[in-house]
Design a protein around this motif. Structure first.
Motif, PDB file in Angstrom:
ATOM      1  N   GLY A 103       0.499  -5.042  -7.198  1.00 23.22           N
ATOM      2  CA  GLY A 103       1.350  -3.859  -7.306  1.00 23.22           C
ATOM      3  C   GLY A 103       1.680  -3.278  -8.541  1.00 23.22           C
ATOM      4  O   GLY A 103       1.377  -3.874  -9.635  1.00 23.22           O
ATOM      5  N   THR A 104       2.112  -2.063  -8.731  1.00 22.95           N
ATOM      6  CA  THR A 104       2.346  -1.269 -10.111  1.00 22.95           C
ATOM      7  C   THR A 104       3.808  -0.889 -10.006  1.00 22.95           C
ATOM      8  O   THR A 104       4.332  -0.383  -8.919  1.00 22.95           O
ATOM      9  CB  THR A 104       1.628  -0.152 -10.083  1.00 22.95           C
ATOM     10  N   LEU A 105       4.406  -1.113 -11.073  1.00 19.70           N
ATOM     11  CA  LEU A 105       5.901  -1.050 -11.479  1.00 19.70           C
ATOM     12  C   LEU A 105       6.088  -0.124 -12.349  1.00 19.70           C
ATOM     13  O   LEU A 105       5.747  -0.646 -13.441  1.00 19.70           O
ATOM     14  CB  LEU A 105       6.818  -2.281 -11.336  1.00 19.70           C
ATOM     15  N   ILE A 106       6.830   1.010 -12.587  1.00 16.92           N
ATOM     16  CA  ILE A 106       7.359   1.623 -13.599  1.00 16.92           C
ATOM     17  C   ILE A 106       8.756   1.654 -13.601  1.00 16.92           C
ATOM     18  O   ILE A 106       9.346   2.083 -12.521  1.00 16.92           O
ATOM     19  CB  ILE A 106       6.831   2.953 -13.886  1.00 16.92           C
ATOM     20  N   GLY A 150       5.481  -4.487  -3.237  1.00 12.61           N
ATOM     21  CA  GLY A 150       4.617  -5.365  -2.368  1.00 12.61           C
ATOM     22  C   GLY A 150       3.124  -5.132  -2.902  1.00 12.61           C
ATOM     23  O   GLY A 150       2.786  -4.451  -3.830  1.00 12.61           O
ATOM     24  N   GLU A 151       2.032  -5.755  -2.238  1.00 12.90           N
ATOM     25  CA  GLU A 151       0.787  -5.708  -2.453  1.00 12.90           C
ATOM     26  C   GLU A 151       0.242  -4.149  -2.514  1.00 12.90           C
ATOM     27  O   GLU A 151       0.505  -3.574  -1.406  1.00 12.90           O
ATOM     28  CB  GLU A 151      -0.024  -6.602  -1.351  1.00 12.90           C
ATOM     29  N   ASP A 152      -0.595  -3.623  -3.468  1.00 14.42           N
ATOM     30  CA  ASP A 152      -1.046  -2.508  -3.545  1.00 14.42           C
ATOM     31  C   ASP A 152       0.074  -1.535  -3.617  1.00 14.42           C
ATOM     32  O   ASP A 152      -0.396  -0.105  -3.362  1.00 14.42           O
ATOM     33  CB  ASP A 152      -2.208  -2.292  -2.468  1.00 14.42           C
ATOM     34  N   GLY A 182       0.769  -1.303   0.068  1.00 17.65           N
ATOM     35  CA  GLY A 182       0.199   0.163   0.012  1.00 17.65           C
ATOM     36  C   GLY A 182       0.875   1.343  -0.190  1.00 17.65           C
ATOM     37  O   GLY A 182       0.390   2.253   0.189  1.00 17.65           O
ATOM     38  N   THR A 183       2.142   1.261  -0.119  1.00 13.50           N
ATOM     39  CA  THR A 183       2.998   2.262  -0.191  1.00 13.50           C
ATOM     40  C   THR A 183       3.265   2.748  -1.304  1.00 13.50           C
ATOM     41  O   THR A 183       3.049   2.213  -2.627  1.00 13.50           O
ATOM     42  CB  THR A 183       4.294   2.014   0.707  1.00 13.50           C
TER      43      THR A 183
END
Length: 169
Positions: free
Chosen positions: A63-66, A31-33, A1-2
């Protein structure tokens, strides 16, 4: 969530080596979210430099990664264009359980100050990759958006593709 933005403080300068290789190992876990941007400054290869770079990115399903990586062909203002000895860069994006989402391997060993044909940099001065992994948009929509944004750039050879499994582009 961070959320986090991860970068380097300056260009990574890879200096001349008479023996062996410089090694750069990076691991980023999302991590998650969570939302993470991993965008280090470019790597600059000096004359006769040799580098092995490994980037391991682990992304939870929510999770989202750029993430991006950029290589400069040398100190261009000094005429040091593709005069490094070798660059080997491995980037892997995986799930926490080890499932592979993407693998990108770059091997450049320029001769005569060039890197060869289109498949090996086509004698351009910059090689950059950008990866977006997210459950928040379809892979096709991400690929279309990235292509639309980048296609108008001048003197750029580019390719955009959706990652397998609808995980990103």
């Amino acid at each position: 969530g961070t959320s986090a933005y991860v970068t380097t403080t300056a260009y990574t300068r890879v200096l001349r080596m008479e023996v062996d290789y410089a090694v750069a190992l990076t691991t980023v876990e999302v991590g998650e979210d969570a939302y993470v941007e991993y965008l280090p400054e470019p790597v600059v290869m000096f004359v006769d430099a040799r580098l092995y770079q490994s980037t391991r990115l682990v992304v939870a399903e929510s999770g989202t990664l750029i993430a991006g990586e950029t290589l400069l062909a040398g100190r261009l203002a000094r005429g040091e264009r593709h005069r490094y000895a070798a660059l080997a860069a491995d980037l892997e994006i995986r799930r926490p359980d080890g499932a592979c989402l993407a693998v990108d391997r770059v091997r450049l060993t320029p001769t005569d100050r060039g890197t060869g044909g289109l498949a090996v940099l086509d004698d351009h001065d910059v090689l950059a990759m950008l990866y977006v992994v997210t459950p928040l948009a379809s892979a096709a929509d991400l690929a279309d958006l990235l292509h639309a944004e980048l296609a108008s750039a001048e003197d750029v050879v580019l390719g955009v593709s959706a990652l397998p499994g609808e995980v990103g582009a």
